[in-house]
Design a protein around this motif. Structure first.
Motif, PDB file in Angstrom:
ATOM      1  N   TRP A  94       0.835  -1.215   0.000  1.00 51.43           N
ATOM      2  CA  TRP A  94       0.000   0.000   0.000  1.00 51.43           C
ATOM      3  C   TRP A  94       0.864   1.257   0.000  1.00 51.43           C
ATOM      4  CZ3 TRP A  94      -4.394   1.800  -1.401  1.00 51.43           C
ATOM      5  CH2 TRP A  94      -4.951   2.939  -0.820  1.00 51.43           C
ATOM      6  N   ASP A  95       1.867   1.298   0.874  1.00 49.12           N
ATOM      7  CA  ASP A  95       2.731   2.486   0.919  1.00 49.12           C
ATOM      8  C   ASP A  95       3.594   2.603  -0.338  1.00 49.12           C
ATOM      9  OD1 ASP A  95       1.758   3.434   3.320  1.00 49.12           O
ATOM     10  OD2 ASP A  95       3.167   2.267   4.521  1.00 49.12           O
ATOM     11  N   ASN A  96       3.970   1.468  -0.896  1.00 53.57           N
ATOM     12  CA  ASN A  96       4.739   1.510  -2.139  1.00 53.57           C
ATOM     13  C   ASN A  96       3.918   2.113  -3.285  1.00 53.57           C
ATOM     14  OD1 ASN A  96       7.580   0.398  -2.539  1.00 53.57           O
ATOM     15  ND2 ASN A  96       6.757  -1.136  -1.152  1.00 53.57           N
ATOM     16  N   VAL A  97       2.663   1.676  -3.419  1.00 48.44           N
ATOM     17  CA  VAL A  97       1.883   2.189  -4.561  1.00 48.44           C
ATOM     18  C   VAL A  97       1.488   3.658  -4.362  1.00 48.44           C
ATOM     19  CG1 VAL A  97       1.017   0.000  -5.477  1.00 48.44           C
ATOM     20  CG2 VAL A  97      -0.280   1.164  -3.722  1.00 48.44           C
ATOM     21  N   LEU A  98       1.468   4.103  -3.118  1.00 50.21           N
ATOM     22  CA  LEU A  98       1.122   5.518  -2.873  1.00 50.21           C
ATOM     23  C   LEU A  98       2.331   6.447  -2.935  1.00 50.21           C
ATOM     24  CD1 LEU A  98      -1.465   5.431   0.056  1.00 50.21           C
ATOM     25  CD2 LEU A  98      -1.905   5.884  -2.356  1.00 50.21           C
ATOM     26  N   LEU A  99       3.518   5.842  -3.037  1.00 48.12           N
ATOM     27  CA  LEU A  99       4.743   6.623  -2.910  1.00 48.12           C
ATOM     28  C   LEU A  99       4.859   7.756  -3.931  1.00 48.12           C
ATOM     29  CD1 LEU A  99       7.273   6.667  -1.155  1.00 48.12           C
ATOM     30  CD2 LEU A  99       8.416   5.334  -2.924  1.00 48.12           C
ATOM     31  N   GLY A 100       4.557   7.451  -5.201  1.00 52.43           N
ATOM     32  CA  GLY A 100       4.665   8.469  -6.260  1.00 52.43           C
ATOM     33  C   GLY A 100       3.752   9.651  -5.975  1.00 52.43           C
ATOM     34  N   LEU A 101       2.546   9.334  -5.529  1.00 50.35           N
ATOM     35  CA  LEU A 101       1.592  10.404  -5.201  1.00 50.35           C
ATOM     36  C   LEU A 101       2.110  11.253  -4.039  1.00 50.35           C
ATOM     37  CD1 LEU A 101      -1.758   8.391  -5.432  1.00 50.35           C
ATOM     38  CD2 LEU A 101      -1.063  10.265  -6.931  1.00 50.35           C
ATOM     39  N   LYS A 102       2.699  10.553  -3.060  1.00 49.77           N
ATOM     40  CA  LYS A 102       3.210  11.250  -1.878  1.00 49.77           C
ATOM     41  C   LYS A 102       4.330  12.213  -2.268  1.00 49.77           C
ATOM     42  CE  LYS A 102       2.818   8.912   2.175  1.00 49.77           C
ATOM     43  NZ  LYS A 102       3.140   7.732   2.977  1.00 49.77           N
ATOM     44  N   ILE A 103       5.278  11.694  -3.081  1.00 52.87           N
ATOM     45  CA  ILE A 103       6.410  12.519  -3.510  1.00 52.87           C
ATOM     46  C   ILE A 103       5.920  13.747  -4.264  1.00 52.87           C
ATOM     47  CG2 ILE A 103       8.407  12.580  -5.079  1.00 52.87           C
ATOM     48  CD1 ILE A 103       8.838   9.608  -4.363  1.00 52.87           C
ATOM     49  N   ASN A 104       4.856  13.557  -5.062  1.00 54.11           N
ATOM     50  CA  ASN A 104       4.333  14.668  -5.863  1.00 54.11           C
ATOM     51  C   ASN A 104       3.281  15.498  -5.119  1.00 54.11           C
ATOM     52  OD1 ASN A 104       5.556  14.500  -8.693  1.00 54.11           O
ATOM     53  ND2 ASN A 104       5.036  12.383  -8.247  1.00 54.11           N
ATOM     54  N   HIS A 105       3.164  15.246  -3.826  1.00 49.90           N
ATOM     55  CA  HIS A 105       2.208  15.982  -2.995  1.00 49.90           C
ATOM     56  C   HIS A 105       0.801  15.930  -3.557  1.00 49.90           C
ATOM     57  CE1 HIS A 105       5.647  17.437  -0.810  1.00 49.90           C
ATOM     58  NE2 HIS A 105       6.171  17.861  -1.946  1.00 49.90           N
ATOM     59  N   CYS A 106       0.380  14.774  -4.048  1.00 48.94           N
ATOM     60  CA  CYS A 106      -1.015  14.707  -4.491  1.00 48.94           C
ATOM     61  C   CYS A 106      -1.769  13.525  -3.898  1.00 48.94           C
ATOM     62  CB  CYS A 106      -1.153  14.798  -6.007  1.00 48.94           C
ATOM     63  SG  CYS A 106       0.146  14.138  -6.969  1.00 48.94           S
ATOM     64  N   ILE A 107      -1.562  13.303  -2.629  1.00 48.48           N
ATOM     65  CA  ILE A 107      -2.401  12.335  -1.943  1.00 48.48           C
ATOM     66  C   ILE A 107      -3.728  12.994  -1.611  1.00 48.48           C
ATOM     67  CG2 ILE A 107      -2.694  11.007   0.188  1.00 48.48           C
ATOM     68  CD1 ILE A 107      -0.450   9.684  -0.824  1.00 48.48           C
ATOM     69  N   THR A 108      -4.780  12.562  -2.265  1.00 53.91           N
ATOM     70  CA  THR A 108      -6.125  13.065  -1.956  1.00 53.91           C
ATOM     71  C   THR A 108      -7.017  11.843  -1.759  1.00 53.91           C
ATOM     72  OG1 THR A 108      -6.760  13.019  -4.273  1.00 53.91           O
ATOM     73  CG2 THR A 108      -5.835  15.091  -3.455  1.00 53.91           C
ATOM     74  N   ASP A 109      -8.206  12.058  -1.219  1.00 54.99           N
ATOM     75  CA  ASP A 109      -9.121  10.927  -1.042  1.00 54.99           C
ATOM     76  C   ASP A 109      -9.444  10.286  -2.381  1.00 54.99           C
ATOM     77  OD1 ASP A 109      -9.098  11.220   1.639  1.00 54.99           O
ATOM     78  OD2 ASP A 109     -10.988  12.332   1.776  1.00 54.99           O
ATOM     79  N   VAL A 110      -9.622  11.142  -3.405  1.00 54.58           N
ATOM     80  CA  VAL A 110      -9.953  10.616  -4.738  1.00 54.58           C
ATOM     81  C   VAL A 110      -8.818   9.740  -5.262  1.00 54.58           C
ATOM     82  CG1 VAL A 110     -10.422  11.260  -7.147  1.00 54.58           C
ATOM     83  CG2 VAL A 110     -11.440  12.571  -5.271  1.00 54.58           C
ATOM     84  N   ASN A 111      -7.584  10.230  -5.141  1.00 54.40           N
ATOM     85  CA  ASN A 111      -6.438   9.461  -5.624  1.00 54.40           C
ATOM     86  C   ASN A 111      -6.262   8.162  -4.839  1.00 54.40           C
ATOM     87  OD1 ASN A 111      -5.803  11.201  -7.647  1.00 54.40           O
ATOM     88  ND2 ASN A 111      -4.332  12.386  -6.443  1.00 54.40           N
ATOM     89  N   ARG A 112      -6.480   8.258  -3.531  1.00 49.75           N
ATOM     90  CA  ARG A 112      -6.383   7.040  -2.704  1.00 49.75           C
ATOM     91  C   ARG A 112      -7.387   5.988  -3.165  1.00 49.75           C
ATOM     92  NH1 ARG A 112      -6.167   9.664   2.209  1.00 49.75           N
ATOM     93  NH2 ARG A 112      -4.018   9.715   2.907  1.00 49.75           N
ATOM     94  N   GLU A 113      -8.584   6.478  -3.474  1.00 52.38           N
ATOM     95  CA  GLU A 113      -9.658   5.591  -3.925  1.00 52.38           C
ATOM     96  C   GLU A 113      -9.291   4.947  -5.273  1.00 52.38           C
ATOM     97  OE1 GLU A 113     -12.002   5.067  -1.822  1.00 52.38           O
ATOM     98  OE2 GLU A 113     -13.232   3.762  -3.107  1.00 52.38           O
ATOM     99  N   THR A 114      -8.700   5.752  -6.168  1.00 56.40           N
ATOM    100  CA  THR A 114      -8.293   5.229  -7.476  1.00 56.40           C
ATOM    101  C   THR A 114      -7.284   4.108  -7.309  1.00 56.40           C
ATOM    102  OG1 THR A 114      -8.548   7.461  -8.334  1.00 56.40           O
ATOM    103  CG2 THR A 114      -7.330   5.910  -9.723  1.00 56.40           C
ATOM    104  N   VAL A 115      -6.304   4.336  -6.438  1.00 60.48           N
ATOM    105  CA  VAL A 115      -5.263   3.324  -6.226  1.00 60.48           C
ATOM    106  C   VAL A 115      -5.864   2.067  -5.598  1.00 60.48           C
ATOM    107  CG1 VAL A 115      -3.160   2.804  -4.952  1.00 60.48           C
ATOM    108  CG2 VAL A 115      -3.416   5.015  -6.064  1.00 60.48           C
ATOM    109  N   LYS A 116      -6.773   2.284  -4.662  1.00 54.60           N
ATOM    110  CA  LYS A 116      -7.447   1.147  -4.042  1.00 54.60           C
ATOM    111  C   LYS A 116      -8.167   0.315  -5.106  1.00 54.60           C
ATOM    112  CE  LYS A 116     -11.118  -0.025  -0.811  1.00 54.60           C
ATOM    113  NZ  LYS A 116     -12.166   0.431   0.102  1.00 54.60           N
ATOM    114  N   ASN A 117      -8.877   1.020  -6.010  1.00 57.24           N
ATOM    115  CA  ASN A 117      -9.608   0.295  -7.053  1.00 57.24           C
ATOM    116  C   ASN A 117      -8.693  -0.444  -8.015  1.00 57.24           C
ATOM    117  OD1 ASN A 117     -12.137   0.887  -6.086  1.00 57.24           O
ATOM    118  ND2 ASN A 117     -12.230   2.848  -7.170  1.00 57.24           N
ATOM    119  N   LEU A 118      -7.537   0.145  -8.294  1.00 57.53           N
ATOM    120  CA  LEU A 118      -6.572  -0.549  -9.153  1.00 57.53           C
ATOM    121  C   LEU A 118      -6.104  -1.835  -8.469  1.00 57.53           C
ATOM    122  CD1 LEU A 118      -4.383   2.433 -10.465  1.00 57.53           C
ATOM    123  CD2 LEU A 118      -5.705   0.867 -11.880  1.00 57.53           C
TER     124      LEU A 118
END
Ligand code: ADP
Ligand code: MG
Length: 254
Positions: A94-118
């Motif tokens: 989970w933290d690995n797949v969110l890493l790119g978003l975190k680095i780019n400062h774009c962790i949002t609920d919508v993005n989290r949901e997209t990654v979850k669905n993937l």
């Protein structure tokens, strides 16, 4: 629509004592949603070309045009996947797949949901709290792809993405990755030295010569609708014909 245009790209590497010409006047285009593979001998400049398309290095000559120079294309994102999956072993999936978003400062609920669905779509959700070392090579490569897709890139660049995997895994994972890429409608450029893999996955193939690389052939592949995925394509009658054509080209028409 042409998504990525490669126009007259040449690249010379310089050191204090020598100049290494790597690419010589490379031009081609990739249509939106298409899968193009680049094959060529080892050391001919394939990774160099991908790095130039990604904007990581500046070519000596020529230019890359994305979305026909559309100014709004500044937001266009390029996803890059390598032979090594580059997952961090001390982070969970989970933290690995969110890493790119975190680095780019774009962790949002919508993005989290997209990654979850993937993760759910591609059967990795139940492994979200595992660490990479607990997963097979094929699963890790799928996680790496999802991490890349998490940033919603419009263009995917894949540099020998399966070459660290054993043969059996490689056949299966290329099928799965192909399905994901097509479903997500990504325009893709893949470098590989595996002729069969290129034929099984691509709409078009470009063949490069020895360094300094020029394009010796640009092929469009046609398979009937019965051969809709890489594994099936390997059984298509024209698979072998394409294979021989590329083999001959790479081996100096011997
Ligand atoms: P490929 O991916 O097709 O195996 P590369 O693009 O990695 O080939 O390399 C093409 C050629 O350019 C090789 O001869 C390599 O040694 C040289 N090369 C690659 N990167 C550099 C660099 N940073 N400096 C100098 N020469 C390089
Ligand atoms: Mg390379």
């Amino acid at each position: 629509m042409i998504k990525v245009e490669i126009n007259n790209i040449s690249m010379n590497y310089h050191s204090l004592t020598a100049e290494t010409p790597a690419l010589a006047d490379i031009s081609f285009g990739v249509k939106e949603g298409k899968f193009l593979s680049i094959v060529g001998p080892s050391g001919c400049g394939k990774s160099t070309l991908l790095n130039i398309i990604a904007g990581l290095i500046t070519p000596s000559y020529g230019k890359i045009v994305i979305n026909s120079g559309d100014k709004s294309a500044g937001l266009l994102k390029i996803g890059y996947m390598f032979q090594k999956d580059q997952l961090f072993d001390w982070l969970t999936i989970w933290d690995n797949v969110l890493l790119g978003l975190k680095i780019n400062h774009c962790i949002t609920d919508v993005n989290r949901e997209t990654v979850k669905n993937l993760l759910i779509s591609y059967n990795l959700w139940e492994f979200r709290n595992h660490h990479p070392r607990e997963l097979s090579g094929g699963m890790r490569q799928r996680v790496a792809l999802i991490r890349t897709l998490a940033l919603s890139p419009e263009v995917l660049l894949l540099d020998e993405p399966f070459s660290a995997l054993d043969y059996q895994t490689r056949l299966n994972i290329s099928d799965e990755v192909y399905e994901i890429i097509k479903k997500e409608k990504k325009t893709t450029i893949m470098v590989t030295h595996d002729i069969s893999e290129a034929i099984a996955m691509s709409d078009e193939i470009i063949i490069l010569s020895n360094r300094p690389a020029v394009i010796t052939k640009h092929m469009s592949l046609e398979f009937g609708e019965n051969f809709s995925c890489p594994l099936k394509r390997r059984e298509a009658p024209n698979f072998r014909i394409y294979f021989n054509e590329i083999w001959k080209e790479l081996n100096g028409n011997a």
